[in-house]
Design a protein around this motif. Sequence first.
Motif, short mmCIF file in Angstrom:
data_model
loop_
_atom_site.label_atom_id
_atom_site.label_comp_id
_atom_site.label_asym_id
_atom_site.label_seq_id
_atom_site.Cartn_x
_atom_site.Cartn_y
_atom_site.Cartn_z
N SER A 2 -27.09 31.62 -55.78
CA SER A 2 -27.79 31.89 -57.11
C SER A 2 -29.24 32.12 -56.72
O SER A 2 -29.94 31.53 -55.92
CB SER A 2 -27.39 31.25 -58.11
N PRO A 110 -33.95 38.45 -62.45
CA PRO A 110 -33.62 38.73 -63.85
C PRO A 110 -34.93 38.87 -64.86
O PRO A 110 -35.75 38.27 -64.81
CB PRO A 110 -32.81 37.61 -64.27
N ARG A 156 -27.69 45.50 -71.17
CA ARG A 156 -27.88 45.16 -69.77
C ARG A 156 -27.75 46.19 -68.88
O ARG A 156 -26.87 46.68 -68.97
CB ARG A 156 -26.92 43.76 -69.54
N ARG A 159 -29.74 43.97 -63.45
CA ARG A 159 -30.77 42.53 -63.73
C ARG A 159 -31.86 42.79 -64.78
O ARG A 159 -32.50 41.90 -64.90
CB ARG A 159 -31.43 42.30 -62.25
N ASP A 178 -26.83 34.71 -70.00
CA ASP A 178 -25.98 35.04 -69.02
C ASP A 178 -26.47 35.78 -67.83
O ASP A 178 -25.83 35.59 -66.62
CB ASP A 178 -24.99 36.22 -69.90
N LEU A 179 -27.60 36.52 -67.85
CA LEU A 179 -28.27 36.91 -66.85
C LEU A 179 -28.74 36.28 -65.89
O LEU A 179 -28.60 36.27 -64.66
CB LEU A 179 -29.22 38.08 -67.31
N ALA A 181 -27.42 33.00 -65.40
CA ALA A 181 -26.40 32.21 -65.10
C ALA A 181 -25.62 33.25 -63.81
O ALA A 181 -25.03 32.48 -62.92
CB ALA A 181 -25.30 31.97 -66.10
N ASP A 182 -25.93 34.22 -63.80
CA ASP A 182 -25.14 35.17 -63.07
C ASP A 182 -25.91 35.06 -61.43
O ASP A 182 -25.44 35.55 -60.64
CB ASP A 182 -25.11 36.59 -63.56
#
Length: 183
Positions: A2, A110, A156, A159, A178-179, A181-182
């Motif tokens: 990540s 992000p 969204r 990114r 969420d972004l 976490a991705d």
Amino acid sequence: MSIQEQSGTRRVAVLVAMEGIEQVELTGPWKALEEAGWEPVLVAPETGEVQAFDHLDAADTFPVDTTIADASPEDFAGLVLPGGVANPDALRLDAAAVGFVREAVAADRPVAAICHAIWMLVEADVLRGRRVTSWPSLQTDVRNAGGTWVDEEVVRDGRLVTSRKPDDLPAFNAALLDLLADG
């Protein structure tokens, strides 16, 4: 791996001007980040305190954690751009701030912008071919910058997360998390 593991940090830059920040668009994402285990860092052109507003009325002040000159997008897992009319309008005149945003997008970090903060993305020339939202009066600016403006609570595009206004903060904060976490 990540982005936070790559950068070795769970820090998220919150980039603002010295005044004119819509307070709820600063404090809402800030609280959401903290509650999710992220470390928001207030980045501004100068040291000292920034002045937030509740629409047109002065609200609270917040201490600057670091200046734009002393920060790099590489230092952070992501970037949040709060709105308020005066905040991004002043910040987009700061070449270092515009460069910071451009570098964050180019580095595939992000990035989340709400309301008038879309002006920073327009100024950084990073909207070509992107689908975004913002405060409705800025849709022409988005289109002129090559983006596609839509009237949705949160959008969204890769990114990049954008929202229209303070009422959209719950959806904006969820999409931001969420972004991140991705990765």
